[in-house]
Design a protein around this motif. Structure first.
Motif, PDB file in Angstrom:
ATOM      1  N   ALA A   1       0.850  -1.186   0.000  1.00 11.92           N
ATOM      2  CA  ALA A   1       0.000   0.000   0.000  1.00 11.92           C
ATOM      3  C   ALA A   1       0.885   1.235   0.000  1.00 11.92           C
ATOM      4  CB  ALA A   1      -0.922   0.006   1.217  1.00 11.92           C
ATOM      5  N   ALA A   2       0.568   2.176  -0.880  1.00  9.66           N
ATOM      6  CA  ALA A   2       1.342   3.413  -0.979  1.00  9.66           C
ATOM      7  C   ALA A   2       0.684   4.511  -0.159  1.00  9.66           C
ATOM      8  CB  ALA A   2       1.451   3.844  -2.439  1.00  9.66           C
ATOM      9  N   ASP A   3       1.504   5.360   0.416  1.00 10.05           N
ATOM     10  CA  ASP A   3       1.008   6.554   1.096  1.00 10.05           C
ATOM     11  C   ASP A   3       0.557   7.530   0.012  1.00 10.05           C
ATOM     12  OD1 ASP A   3       0.567   8.915   2.404  1.00 10.05           O
ATOM     13  OD2 ASP A   3       2.520   8.998   3.392  1.00 10.05           O
TER      14      ASP A   3
ATOM     15  N   GLY B   1       1.553   1.408 -10.751  1.00  7.87           N
ATOM     16  CA  GLY B   1       0.727   2.563 -10.418  1.00  7.87           C
ATOM     17  C   GLY B   1       1.461   3.647  -9.662  1.00  7.87           C
ATOM     18  N   VAL B   2       2.592   3.305  -9.074  1.00  9.42           N
ATOM     19  CA  VAL B   2       3.418   4.277  -8.353  1.00  9.42           C
ATOM     20  C   VAL B   2       4.748   4.483  -9.073  1.00  9.42           C
ATOM     21  CG1 VAL B   2       4.631   4.745  -6.191  1.00  9.42           C
ATOM     22  CG2 VAL B   2       2.350   3.715  -6.138  1.00  9.42           C
ATOM     23  N   TRP B   3       5.360   3.400  -9.461  1.00 10.48           N
ATOM     24  CA  TRP B   3       6.708   3.425 -10.040  1.00 10.48           C
ATOM     25  C   TRP B   3       6.784   4.228 -11.332  1.00 10.48           C
ATOM     26  CZ3 TRP B   3      11.396   1.917  -8.322  1.00 10.48           C
ATOM     27  CH2 TRP B   3      12.418   1.745  -9.249  1.00 10.48           C
ATOM     28  N   ASN B   4       5.751   4.162 -12.161  1.00 10.31           N
ATOM     29  CA  ASN B   4       5.818   4.748 -13.501  1.00 10.31           C
ATOM     30  C   ASN B   4       5.477   6.234 -13.553  1.00 10.31           C
ATOM     31  OD1 ASN B   4       6.637   2.336 -14.621  1.00 10.31           O
ATOM     32  ND2 ASN B   4       4.569   1.687 -15.177  1.00 10.31           N
TER      33      ASN B   4
ATOM     34  N   GLY C   1      12.319   6.796  -7.587  1.00  9.14           N
ATOM     35  CA  GLY C   1      12.456   5.518  -6.902  1.00  9.14           C
ATOM     36  C   GLY C   1      11.361   5.388  -5.864  1.00  9.14           C
ATOM     37  N   ILE C   2      11.461   4.375  -5.028  1.00  4.53           N
ATOM     38  CA  ILE C   2      10.482   4.189  -3.959  1.00  4.53           C
ATOM     39  C   ILE C   2      11.205   3.830  -2.666  1.00  4.53           C
ATOM     40  CG2 ILE C   2       8.585   3.459  -5.463  1.00  4.53           C
ATOM     41  CD1 ILE C   2       9.221   0.559  -4.593  1.00  4.53           C
TER      42      ILE C   2
ATOM     43  N   GLU D   1       9.307  12.366  -5.614  1.00  6.82           N
ATOM     44  CA  GLU D   1      10.509  11.686  -6.090  1.00  6.82           C
ATOM     45  C   GLU D   1      10.653  10.292  -5.494  1.00  6.82           C
ATOM     46  OE1 GLU D   1      13.952  14.095  -5.500  1.00  6.82           O
ATOM     47  OE2 GLU D   1      13.477  15.442  -7.176  1.00  6.82           O
ATOM     48  N   TYR D   2      10.292  10.147  -4.214  1.00  7.34           N
ATOM     49  CA  TYR D   2      10.435   8.848  -3.549  1.00  7.34           C
ATOM     50  C   TYR D   2       9.178   8.537  -2.729  1.00  7.34           C
ATOM     51  CZ  TYR D   2      15.276   8.733  -5.009  1.00  7.34           C
ATOM     52  OH  TYR D   2      16.410   8.706  -5.776  1.00  7.34           O
ATOM     53  N   PRO D   3       8.147   7.989  -3.373  1.00 10.05           N
ATOM     54  CA  PRO D   3       6.943   7.615  -2.632  1.00 10.05           C
ATOM     55  C   PRO D   3       7.248   6.543  -1.586  1.00 10.05           C
ATOM     56  CG  PRO D   3       6.568   7.592  -5.006  1.00 10.05           C
ATOM     57  CD  PRO D   3       8.036   7.711  -4.805  1.00 10.05           C
ATOM     58  N   ASP D   4       6.443   6.532  -0.527  1.00 11.37           N
ATOM     59  CA  ASP D   4       6.563   5.531   0.529  1.00 11.37           C
ATOM     60  C   ASP D   4       5.550   4.420   0.290  1.00 11.37           C
ATOM     61  OD1 ASP D   4       8.573   6.591   2.493  1.00 11.37           O
ATOM     62  OD2 ASP D   4       7.216   8.318   2.398  1.00 11.37           O
TER      63      ASP D   4
END
Length: 230
Positions: free
Chosen positions: A162-164, A200-203, A209-210, A171-174
């Motif tokens: 799950a992403a925040d 859904g987050v990476w692209n 990055g993540i 730049e760097y989602p959690d």
């Protein structure tokens, strides 16, 4: 700024999957001679071949390495749908690892899979309640793959990424590995593989990055950074 380290984290210092073995035995009672190379990989089942007489699998060895296509004459059960993530054991007919071509399929098993959740749910608040023994985590294309040990329980559990939402597009989602059992359980554990689609987050164009957060009980590391190849 996170370090641009190689995004394979193996906390046992062992390559537990994508392992190629070529060996020979020559003791007095055992088998003598070469043993065919066997490979284990996490792959995507793409469905039957065009002629309907075989199965097609694709995968990347690591990160954004070239896409590899494997063809087996073995047909999988009809209920296995295209897009299913699997761990397979096989012998490449060419004798070369990580090259496209025909294979002899020795075994195939489904693994846990789902897309990363991009909307935070209240149930995710306890994402770290039930711990995870992390063997290794690595990225292959849009997939983040895990080899873990989890407490066994026949009851359904919540196990996903799950992403925040507040960090998506930065730049760097959690991203959090959510593991919540039906109820706290003190029982034996089992090893599992899982593969989550993080596209859904990476692209996101802004994302470099993540940051992955895991309630990890194997060594004192709870955060892992994966950086895009630029």
């Amino acid at each position: 700024m996170p370090d641009n380290n190689r995004p394979i984290y193996s906390l046992l210092a062992l390559a537990l999957i994508m392992l190629a073995l070529t060996c020979s035995c020559s003791d007095e009672t055992g088998f003598k001679g070469p043993v065919e190379m066997q490979l284990w990989d996490l792959v995507t089942y793409e469905g039957c071949t065009d002629g309907g007489d075989g199965s097609r699998f694709t995968f990347r060895q690591v990160d954004d390495s070239p896409l590899i296509t494997l063809i087996s004459p073995t047909l999988l059960p009809a209920e296995t749908t295209a897009g299913t993530r699997m761990i397979i054991r096989y012998i490449p007919e060419s004798g070369e690892a990580y090259t496209s071509g025909n294979i002899t399929l020795l075994s195939a098993a489904r693994i846990n899979q789902s897309p990363v959740a991009t909307e935070w749910k209240e149930e995710f608040d306890n994402w770290n309640r039930d711990k995870v023994y992390l063997y290794s985590v690595w990225r292959t294309g849009n997939y983040l793959n895990f080899h873990v040990r989890l407490t066994y329980d026949p009851e359904p559990r919540l196990f996903q990424l799950a992403a925040d939402p507040a960090t998506i597009g930065t730049e760097y989602p959690d991203i959090y590995l959510v593991h919540i059992m039906a109820s706290p359980t003190d029982y034996h554990d089992r090893a599992y593989f899982a593969s989550f689609d993080i596209a859904g987050v990476w692209n996101s164009p802004q994302t470099k990055g993540i940051r992955l957060h895991v309630a990890n009980t194997n060594l004192d590391q709870q955060e892992f950074t994966f950086v895009k190849d630029i």
